[in-house]
Design a protein around this motif. Sequence first.
Motif, PDB file in Angstrom:
ATOM      1  N   GLN A  15      36.904  32.880  52.058  1.00  0.00           N
ATOM      2  CA  GLN A  15      36.497  34.214  51.641  1.00  0.00           C
ATOM      3  C   GLN A  15      35.104  34.167  51.016  1.00  0.00           C
TER       4      GLN A  15
ATOM      5  N   MET B   1      41.134  38.838  45.781  1.00  0.00           N
ATOM      6  CA  MET B   1      39.821  38.194  45.713  1.00  0.00           C
ATOM      7  C   MET B   1      39.955  36.843  45.024  1.00  0.00           C
ATOM      8  N   TRP B  62      44.149  37.625  39.434  1.00  0.00           N
ATOM      9  CA  TRP B  62      44.277  38.771  40.321  1.00  0.00           C
ATOM     10  C   TRP B  62      43.399  39.932  39.838  1.00  0.00           C
ATOM     11  N   PRO B  64      42.212  44.084  41.195  1.00  0.00           N
ATOM     12  CA  PRO B  64      42.549  45.084  42.210  1.00  0.00           C
ATOM     13  C   PRO B  64      41.545  45.069  43.350  1.00  0.00           C
ATOM     14  N   ALA B  65      41.997  45.625  44.513  1.00  0.00           N
ATOM     15  CA  ALA B  65      41.138  45.631  45.700  1.00  0.00           C
ATOM     16  C   ALA B  65      39.867  46.432  45.465  1.00  0.00           C
ATOM     17  N   THR B  66      39.905  47.378  44.507  1.00  0.00           N
ATOM     18  CA  THR B  66      38.709  48.192  44.257  1.00  0.00           C
ATOM     19  C   THR B  66      37.524  47.343  43.805  1.00  0.00           C
ATOM     20  N   SER B  67      37.790  46.154  43.285  1.00  0.00           N
ATOM     21  CA  SER B  67      36.688  45.313  42.809  1.00  0.00           C
ATOM     22  C   SER B  67      35.717  44.961  43.924  1.00  0.00           C
ATOM     23  N   TRP B  68      36.218  44.999  45.176  1.00  0.00           N
ATOM     24  CA  TRP B  68      35.324  44.736  46.303  1.00  0.00           C
ATOM     25  C   TRP B  68      34.167  45.722  46.326  1.00  0.00           C
TER      26      TRP B  68
END
Lengths: 321, 262
Positions: A15, B1, B62, B64-68
């Motif tokens: 990744q 991530m 861990w 959240p996906a929003t960090s992308w």
Amino acid sequence: MSTTASGPRPRLITQTSVIALLLLVVLLGRSWLQPLITSESFRTWCTMFVAIVVQSMPFLVGGVLLSALMSRFLSERLLRKVIPGNPVLAVPVAGVAGFGLPGCECAAVPVSEGLMRRGLAPAAALTFLLAAPAINPIVIVSTAVAFPNDHVMVVARIAASLLTTILVGWWCVARGDKLQMARRVTNHHHNDDFLYGALHDFLHAGGFLVIGAMAAAAVNTYVPREWVDSLAGQAVLSVLVLALFAFVAALCSESDAFVAASLTSFSNTAKLTFLVVGPAMDIKLASMESGQFGTRFARQFVPVVLIVAIGSAVLIGAILL
Amino acid sequence: MKTMTQGLVAAALAAVLIRISLTGEYLRFVQPWMRWPLLATGLALLLMALRPASGYAPKESWVPATSWLLLLPTLIVFSVVPPPLGAYIAERRPAQTPVLDKAPDRLPVATNGNPVNLGVDEFTWGAAEPGDPMGLKGQAVRLEGFVSTDEEGGWYLTALVIFCCAADVVVERVKITGRHRLAISGFASPEPGSRAPEPAPAIRQRCRPARSSRSRPRRTRTADRNLSFSGHGPAQCQWRCPSGATAWALRSRKYPMPRHTR
């Protein structure tokens, strides 16, 4: 780079390396990419979006560092000495304590989470969250500069904001466990490492900040200001329009007074509503709060703050302005 | 991530902050005083971002996906290279003058014969104030800003004022009517929509006529003529000197930018 791979030997495609490659391609290919993007409106959106993110970064990073410092050094005993144990009394104290943190709401979200982590009653921490961006020395000075002949506006702003924060704080006390706050705070903070803890908090809050910034930049780029101005005449509607505008435009509390002053066609009460709603609740803050405290909590908290803020502004406006 | 990716995402953002504060690009987005806070923030973020690379393995990583989404500002700064705000926003926001009721810091008074150099905000204040304290009546005035138009075909000398960040930009403009003596420097693009290359680095070029074939170089001085840019209607003659290129040239001599409040 590829040490995080779990296989027996280090893998090349991970990744991290994919993201690194993406960044490298964009960085090296910028001279080819730039001419492809010709839309003026999109470029304007980009400027506004980056501006909002850049403006909030010092506050967000400062906030997560302060929060990490607090979880390390602020003892629960000290906190208990300063803040009354009874949540009903703690709420006004936390509201007034908002004077002490001059920063935007991006700092207030991680800091109030850090306070909760240290055992402060959630209601008091949320009061602090609402108070810190709304009433602090910088906001007061900028409001006074923006309304030079109208110092009542400064007083009205402080009064209405304080009223909002305390009323919402008491509402939180009354709701108690029914708030259904996702206490990420209790089950997550095993990261004793100072720097990683701060980084982790930053990534958590940052993504939601970006969502809010995207929406606010879109409003500021694509919604013509005439639409807002055209509704200035109606007494009730103008208050609601400026409340909505404050929510979606998500301006920072240090500058919103200048924008309010420039909305000359609106009544003073409507301008006051704009100034009270903006720092208490906007699209960026709502997004960050739902990330930090859970969607179920945000679905209750956001409308209540909006209603209380509008109500307080109208009430104080009727008395003072 | 993954933990390492988290570090990379934060490091890239830190690089953006450090870069824009060092190159002066930050003035497109925020107030001048933000420079050092931005640099400090970038360095602090970089320090935080390097933690995963130091071999530290957190118990819980861990996010959240929003960090992308934190990659988005980085990608935009590197690919789109957001321009300073200009005519697009000026034409979509009605003028909001006067913003400040108080007098400007300095009060230039025009003396006979010599054109007086004024900022758009100073001019609008002086023109609106009863009693003409700046002595503007009948005087030659030199204003700096960029050109924007309205739907009726009228055109304006415009300045943008940033209070906090570019999202709260306020438009100040002066309508140009009648016959004037006009000095123009900069370049115009031949047709609306076509984009003249940004005068980069604008610091050195001071918006000299562009060499590109796409934009017609212009350095015109029209005296006592109707303002039609010699054959180009205002609608066709969009000034593409990115926002206030002439405005900054004299004001700060350093960076293209909308004006900031004091």
